[in-house]
Design an enzyme around this catalytic site. Structure first.
Site, PDB file in Angstrom:
ATOM      1  N   GLY A   1       0.830  -1.367   0.012  1.00 23.70           N
ATOM      2  CA  GLY A   1      -0.058  -0.091  -0.051  1.00 23.70           C
ATOM      3  C   GLY A   1       0.948   1.260  -0.045  1.00 23.70           C
TER       4      GLY A   1
ATOM      5  N   GLY B   1       4.640   1.500  -0.006  1.00 24.27           N
ATOM      6  CA  GLY B   1       5.411   1.078  -1.293  1.00 24.27           C
ATOM      7  C   GLY B   1       5.667  -0.495  -1.352  1.00 24.27           C
TER       8      GLY B   1
ATOM      9  N   GLY C   1      -2.230  -2.986  -7.420  1.00 22.44           N
ATOM     10  CA  GLY C   1      -1.461  -3.938  -7.187  1.00 22.44           C
ATOM     11  C   GLY C   1      -1.167  -4.768  -8.464  1.00 22.44           C
ATOM     12  N   ASP C   2      -1.901  -4.756  -9.555  1.00 19.42           N
ATOM     13  CA  ASP C   2      -2.032  -5.335 -10.586  1.00 19.42           C
ATOM     14  C   ASP C   2      -1.080  -4.115 -11.644  1.00 19.42           C
ATOM     15  OD1 ASP C   2      -3.594  -7.286  -9.949  1.00 19.42           O
ATOM     16  OD2 ASP C   2      -5.281  -5.882 -10.574  1.00 19.42           O
TER      17      ASP C   2
END
Length: 275
Positions: free
Chosen positions: A188, A191, A217-218
């Site tokens: 998050g 980093g 995240g992707d």
């Protein structure tokens, strides 16, 4: 509506960052499948490898994004659960330099390991991103894939859930010990962490006004993989991943924003990092 997930969302951002992307998987014969193919095609993703299944609807999620950032999800696994290695053409690995497998739990560890082993034998770099929440039983389900995974790209909750470790660094190193060559963990606003057999390095996030974290995240995975393809170290690749994720965080949905590699790199040079 937007392409999303460990395969679709990553494919979109990779294409925006200048990679040539071929997508393989299964979708239904429903209107959602028609829309998904059109959206991926519009982003420059080659969708010729996506097979249509008339026995299952296209996998989809509904995410109501709340003002506090919560994103409860209603999800239908759909055609993702019907995809097998038999759906892949014989020449699926021809001309490929990198194979990214999103959601290996749908194939199962043995089948995922077989595919990844074939890729590595052909000199292809492999990476894996798990879709399901972290759970020790899930890790056992995909364990056979880890020794054939050059880069594992989980989030912090998955790492702690998979391993039961007291810290994220310990959990990431436990996954390296389980067979993954490198583990790049998103966390998050903090980093990412990059773990190898040689140690753990922290990579800070970028300071942006966050609108929606769906797909970050992707996007990190895409930036990380693009960095590797450009010859960068895992830590430098993770920095590009954090910069790509920041583009998505500033808008609504996984395909938010309009950017290319040059724009993301310029953003990284001009934007402060956190921590």
């Amino acid at each position: 509506m937007s392409p999303a997930g460990t395969a679709g969302g990553t494919a979109v951002v990779l294409s925006r960052l200048g990679a040539t992307v071929r997508s393989y998987g299964a979708v239904g014969t429903d209107p959602v499948g028609d829309t998904l193919l059109a959206l991926l095609g519009r982003e420059g993703v080659d969708v010729g490898g996506l097979v249509r299944k008339d026995t299952a609807q296209t996998s989809a999620s509904v995410l109501p994004v709340r003002p506090n950032g919560d994103r409860p999800a209603w999800h239908c696994i759909g055609a993702n659960g019907a995809f097998t290695l038999d759906d892949l053409p014989a020449g699926v690995l021809d001309g490929v330099t990198h194979l990214h497998l999103g959601g290996p739990e749908f194939l199962g560890g043995d089948a995922a390991g077989e595919l990844l082993a074939r890729a590595r034998a052909a000199g292809i770099t492999t990476s894996v991103d798990v879709l399901a929440p972290g759970d020790p039983d899930l890790l056992a389900w995909i364990a056979a894939a880890l020794p054939h995974t050059d880069h594992l790209l989980p989030n912090d909750e998955q790492v702690l859930g998979f391993t039961g470790a007291a810290s994220l660094a310990e959990g990431a190193q436990a996954l390296v010990a389980a067979g993954a060559g490198c583990v790049a963990v998103t966390q998050g606003a903090r980093g990412a962490l990059v773990a190898t057999a040689d140690g753990v390095a922290a990579v800070p996030a970028y300071a942006v006004e966050v609108v929606d974290t769906t797909g970050c995240g992707d996007a990190f995975s895409a930036g990380y993989l693009r960095g590797l393809s450009l010859g960068r170290t895992p830590v430098a690749a993770a920095a590009l991943g954090c910069a790509a994720a920041a583009q998505v965080a500033r808008g609504l949905g996984t395909d938010a924003g309009s950017y290319d590699l040059a724009a993301v790199e310029a953003f990284a040079r001009s934007t402060a990092t956190l921590g």
